[in-house]
Motif scaffolding. Structure first.
Motif, short mmCIF file in Angstrom:
data_model
loop_
_atom_site.label_atom_id
_atom_site.label_comp_id
_atom_site.label_asym_id
_atom_site.label_seq_id
_atom_site.Cartn_x
_atom_site.Cartn_y
_atom_site.Cartn_z
N TYR B 343 51.05 -9.02 61.24
CA TYR B 343 50.83 -7.77 61.20
C TYR B 343 49.73 -6.81 62.14
N PHE B 344 48.68 -7.89 62.40
CA PHE B 344 47.82 -7.69 63.51
C PHE B 344 48.65 -7.31 64.66
N MET B 345 49.52 -8.10 65.21
CA MET B 345 50.17 -8.28 66.38
C MET B 345 51.16 -6.64 66.20
N SER B 346 51.71 -6.40 64.92
CA SER B 346 52.94 -5.27 65.11
C SER B 346 51.96 -3.87 65.31
N VAL B 347 50.60 -3.93 64.56
CA VAL B 347 49.82 -2.47 64.69
C VAL B 347 49.45 -2.46 65.93
N THR B 348 49.08 -3.38 66.83
CA THR B 348 48.64 -3.22 68.30
C THR B 348 49.77 -3.11 69.00
N VAL B 349 50.64 -3.86 69.08
CA VAL B 349 51.76 -3.71 70.03
C VAL B 349 52.70 -2.61 69.53
N GLY B 350 52.85 -2.45 68.25
CA GLY B 350 53.76 -1.32 68.05
C GLY B 350 53.02 0.02 67.87
N GLN B 351 51.94 -0.06 68.04
CA GLN B 351 51.02 1.20 67.87
C GLN B 351 51.81 2.55 68.61
N PRO B 352 52.00 2.56 69.71
CA PRO B 352 52.71 3.83 70.15
C PRO B 352 54.25 4.22 69.69
N TYR B 353 54.73 3.24 69.23
CA TYR B 353 56.05 3.55 68.40
C TYR B 353 55.94 4.14 67.02
N PHE B 354 54.73 3.48 66.28
CA PHE B 354 54.37 3.93 64.96
C PHE B 354 53.92 5.39 65.19
N ILE B 355 53.12 5.85 66.18
CA ILE B 355 52.54 7.07 66.40
C ILE B 355 53.71 7.91 66.62
N SER B 356 54.69 7.60 67.35
CA SER B 356 55.63 8.60 67.73
C SER B 356 56.63 9.07 66.45
N ALA B 529 62.06 -13.00 74.52
CA ALA B 529 60.59 -13.07 74.36
C ALA B 529 59.98 -12.44 72.86
N PHE B 530 60.77 -11.92 72.08
CA PHE B 530 60.46 -11.12 70.95
C PHE B 530 59.88 -12.28 69.99
N ASN B 531 58.50 -11.53 69.47
CA ASN B 531 58.06 -12.33 68.62
C ASN B 531 58.39 -12.09 66.91
N TYR B 532 58.96 -13.24 66.26
CA TYR B 532 59.50 -13.09 64.90
C TYR B 532 58.55 -12.38 63.97
N GLY B 533 57.20 -13.05 64.14
CA GLY B 533 56.38 -12.73 63.11
C GLY B 533 55.85 -11.17 62.98
N GLU B 534 55.69 -10.57 64.42
CA GLU B 534 55.58 -9.34 64.67
C GLU B 534 56.49 -8.33 64.32
N LEU B 535 57.82 -8.86 64.46
CA LEU B 535 58.74 -7.94 64.27
C LEU B 535 58.84 -7.79 62.68
N SER B 536 58.90 -8.92 61.95
CA SER B 536 59.16 -8.83 60.44
C SER B 536 57.85 -7.96 59.80
#
Lengths: 347, 568
Positions: B343-356, B529-536
């Motif tokens: 969850y921590f990873m996904s909100v940091t890495v995914g932040q720009p995607y979530f915002i869009s 290179a994808f991260n399963y935990g981040e993705l789920s």
């Protein structure tokens, strides 16, 4: 005559609302019974319990001597006509009528025979391929009736069967219902809020109010001897006057309301021999009689007259009550006109 | 001369009409023109029928046609066969909490659903390991399963709404007549809700015929992408990888899809708008005439729930696992250590995607509201455009989103809005607005007429009565519809794939890039290179708007989706 339908100690509540509570009710074979009451009085609940669409909280329902309280609807030997007919819109007249028989083990020949027999009785020949939508209200009503009768039930139940029809069709169908009931020799229970319909049809009338039976009897009994203020006023055609407004009429004094039917009052331009003076406010001419409304001490009295005898609107008139026909009420219940009648004459 | 009322009613429809002409009708024509454009050996554009000839020579095209055919037929068939019993059980058991649970998988982003299945069906690291160690994604039936999983709840909802709308006196009449169980279902209920059944079937045909998202997600990790590909995905693929040649051939396939969906749409429009005629026969005497015991109904509902909820549970479990446990062989079902790293990873890495995604979905909902609500009101109350306008709406609704792709790119290029929030916001309504207008149209059809009449008598114009009276009173209908619009936009995949190519640059003063969370989820799954935990974890987060919608709409959800027989 033996009893065909009985209910004992029935009680039904919906949440906190008491819908029906009655000690006992009984209809004889081949009776046309009418259950009469205002909306919310419990009359539809009574019918639905009889049909098995509603289970009473306690008490028993007995049809033709058999306790049916726990039987499902279709095993009860009753037919039900719904208020809005509840015909299946996707099935033809024939299929609607035949439906109850398709569930049992009947041959198609027998079903066809029965349906055509009923189409004949209901004067619906030639309509069997139509859909309910294509029929008039009166015809739909008769299809619903045929469907309710096809299994030769012991009791025909009808929930406000005439309320969705035009006034004129209603009168025609009223005769028709009674004739059909007589012809088939069936017991009918008809629920309505229309007192005129009840008087016209019922061999026996049961008046319900606030979940309880108020009075039960023949139309004549109920009309001439209402036991309560509610029964008297609900049947209509009556004037109720509070006792304070009345002069001494030579009656007992301990009543709080006096009731008098509209035909038991006379109005006259002669104001000499009465202490009750009123002013005519409205005259309705109904073709064969007049209904004259007159204002008396702040209340309005309706009087039926065959001729006006010089009375017109705004006339001051003398009001004459036929004291032998008045009804006296105390705490909502009827009391005799003279105290002595009940107490016995001590002198 | 037209009356002022009529003129004002027309003005209310106009924005929606103009929008649809520019963003739906024009692209169809544009596609058709493109089909005749191809490239010569020297690189110049030639006009001709080459694309038509070459499109049918593409390697694997017969498999693609077969798959499309399979999805078009199998998905609706299985859906309806499964939805009728499920809807019947739901009505019988009458537990208000069951419907929202059952519905969930139809209201989540398709990409998220596909990711769940790809995770779960992985024969080495997924739940599939315990059932059979085979890769189902070598067969198109894997896509059928995912399609059924995502569409069955919607079919169930439509049929359930129909069943719930059967008046109680009809149920009581059949009780008096002694009809029960299967006999009653076939003799009374199903003929009575024929319109809902047909609408559900056509919707499912539309749904199955242009499957895109699960193929996109699955083929990125699949060893044999052609095994599951359909026309919709192939045309996207041709355009992305095939240059000008690919574009022409993609246009041919898109035009083909347009023609096919026009036929389906005609069917859909006729079914949705015609007056329902019901007919049935007494031919079900052989059916058992007995109520199914409640326990057996519960048993079947539980089976359905296992199928519908298993992917959610697997995803949820994955999102709390450590990377070691996610890729462990044999798979670990329950995480031994609960970690929030994903969850921590996904909100940091995914932040720009979530915002869009949030901004674009909000913007789209608002745009759809401003254009769609007045139009829906006007056609429902003032019959503006007669049935023609609502037919246009249903037509556009039944078109596959992918066919708008190429012309939209051209349109956005010409106004320099490619790869921007605005670009997505102005194009999204083409697939969001039709369903929104249709829902609001149905909503306003049941709205009390006397409100307008009272407003008119008080001297208000059509505008006045709409903006000052009707809008204020239609809060519940509009909020649910807008929330639905939001989640459609939230789950969009084809448009962001085609119309954006970088993530948001995190500069709110000069925003650039617009890749959405669906790309973040669906586009990374195949990469090494994808991260399963981040993705789920990101997938779980992407479910939030859907859960909110179902929660807020749970009481009236069956009424908003009541289709068929609403007009006439």
């Amino acid at each position: 005559m033996s009893s065909q339908f009985e209910m004992h100690n029935i009680r039904k509540s919906f949440g906190k609302f008491l819908a029906l509570s009655l000690e006992s009710l009984q209809f004889d074979q081949k009776t046309y019974a009418v259950v009469l009451g205002p909306s919310g009085s419990g009359k539809t609940t009574l019918l639905r319990i009889a049909a098995g669409l509603e289970t009473p909280d306690h008490g028993s329902v007995i049809i033709s001597g058999q306790d049916v309280t726990s039987l499902p609807s279709w095993k009860r030997r009753v037919g039900l006509v719904f208020q809005n007919y509840a015909l299946y819109p996707h099935l033809t007249v024939y299929e609607n009528i035949a439906m109850p028989l398709t569930v049992g083990r009947y041959t198609n020949e027998y079903i066809g025979e029965r349906v055509h027999e009923l189409l004949g009785v209901m004067e619906l020949e030639g309509q069997e391929k139509k859909y309910p939508k294509q029929l008039s209200g009166g015809q739909q009503q008769r299809v619903a009736l045929a469907r309710a009768l096809i299994k030769k039930p012991d009791i025909l139940l009808m929930d406000e069967p005439l309320s969705n029809l035009d006034a004129r069709v209603r009168i025609d169908l009223r005769d028709y219902l009674k004739e059909t009931q007589r012809k088939l020799g069936i017991t009918a229970i008809h629920v309505t809020h229309d007192q005129e319909e009840a008087m016209a049809l019922g061999d026996q009338i049961v008046i319900l109010n606030k979940a309880h039976i108020v009075q039960s009897g023949t139309p004549t009994e109920i009309y001439s001897k209402p036991q309560t203020l509610f029964a008297a006023s609900f049947l209509g055609g009556i004037n109720l006057i509070s006792s304070e407004l009345l002069p001494d009429l030579g009656l007992r004094k301990d009543f709080d309301a006096l009731g008098i039917r509209i035909q038991d009052i006379t109005l006259s331009i002669d104001k000499e021999s009465t202490e009750m003076i009123g002013k005519v406010v409205n005259i309705q001419y109904l073709g064969y009689q007049y209904i004259v409304t007159t204002e008396f001490a702040g209340t309005r009295l309706r009087v039926r007259m065959d001729s006006l005898n010089g009375i017109s609107e705004e006339t001051e008139v003398g009001i004459y009550l036929d004291t032998t026909k008045v009804m006296l009420f105390r705490d909502g219940n009827r009391i005799p006109i003279e105290e002595e009648e009940r107490l016995g004459n001590p002198a | 001369m037209r009356s002022p009322t009529k003129r004002q009613a027309t003005i209310l429809v106009l924005p929606a009409l103009i929008y649809l002409i520019i963003f739906a009708i024009y692209p169809m024509i544009q596609n058709f023109i493109l089909t005749f454009q191809s490239q010569s050996v020297t690189g110049s554009i030639v006009w001709g029928l080459n694309n038509y000839i070459n499109a049918f020579k593409i390697f694997g095209i017969s498999q693609v046609f077969y798959n499309t055919f399979l999805y078009t037929l199998a998905v609706p068939l299985i859906d309806i066969l499964l939805a009728i019993p499920l809807a019947t059980f739901l009505k019988k058991l009458n537990k208000p909490y069951l419907l929202p649970i059952v519905l969930l998988s139809s209201f989540i982003p398709l990409v998220t659903g596909a990711v769940m299945w790809v995770f779960m069906l992985n024969p080495i690291t997924g739940f599939m390991y315990f059932i059979a160690k085979v890769d189902l994604f070598t067969s198109p039936w894997s896509i059928v399963i995912i399609d059924v999983w995502t569409s069955l709840p919607l079919a169930t909802l439509i049929i359930y709404s129909g069943l719930k709308a059967i008046p109680p006196h009809i149920d009581e009449a059949s009780q008096m007549d002694g009809l029960a169980g299967m006999r009653k279902l076939f003799q009374i209920d199903l003929p009575y809700i024929k319109a809902s059944l047909l609408s559900a079937t056509v919707l499912m045909v539309i749904y199955g015929s242009f499957t895109f998202d699960p193929i996109y997600v699955a083929s990125s990790s699949s060893t044999s992408p052609f095994a599951i590909m359909d026309i919709s995905y192939l045309s996207y693929n041709l355009y992305e990888t095939g240059g000008l040649v690919g574009r022409g051939q993609a246009a041919v396939l898109m035009t083909l899809m347009t023609v096919v969906s026009t036929v389906i749409a005609l069917l859909f429009v006729r079914l949705s708008l015609r007056e329902t005629t019901r007919s049935g026969r007494l031919r079900f005497k052989f059916m058992p005439n007995r109520e199914m015991p409640t326990k057996i109904a519960w048993f079947f509902v539980l089976l359905y729930l296992v199928f519908l909820l298993l992917p959610f549970s697997w995803l949820l479990l994955e999102s709390f696992k450590t990377t070691a446990e996610i890729i462990a062989i044999p798979p670990v079902i329950f995480p031994s250590i609960v970690t929030f790293a994903g969850y921590f990873m996904s909100v940091t890495v995914g932040q720009p995607y979530f915002i869009s995604s949030i901004i674009v979905s909000l913007g789209t909902s608002l745009l759809v509201f401003f254009i769609g609500a007045p139009a829906a009101y006007s056609i429902s109350r003032h019959k503006t455009g007669g049935l023609k306008f609502i037919a246009l709406i249903l037509f556009v609704y039944s078109l596959p989103t992918v066919i708008f792709m190429i012309p939209m790119i051209e349109i956005l290029k010409s106004v320099s809005l490619l790869n921007s929030w605005w670009g997505l916001i102005i194009t999204y309504p083409v697939f969001v607005m039709p369903i929104t207008i249709w829902m609001l149209f149905n909503f306003y059809s049941t709205f009390p007429k006397h409100l307008d009449e009272a407003a008119n008598i008080d001297g208000m114009s059509v505008f006045g009565s709409f903006y000052r009276v009707i809008l204020r009173l239609s809060g519940d209908g509009i909020s649910v519809t807008l929330l639905y619009a939001f989640i459609i936009a939230w789950g969009a995949l084809i448009f962001p794939l085609a119309l954006s190519y970088t993530p948001f640059n995190m500069n709110f003063l000069l925003p650039g890039g617009a890749q959405t969370i669906t790309i973040f989820i669906g586009g990374t799954i195949g990469h090494e290179a994808f991260n399963y935990g981040e993705l789920s974890a990101a997938s779980v987060i992407s479910l939030i708007p859907s859960i909110l919608l179902i929660y807020f709409a749970r009481k009236r959800i069956d009424k908003l989706w009541r289709v068929g027989g609403t007009v006439g």
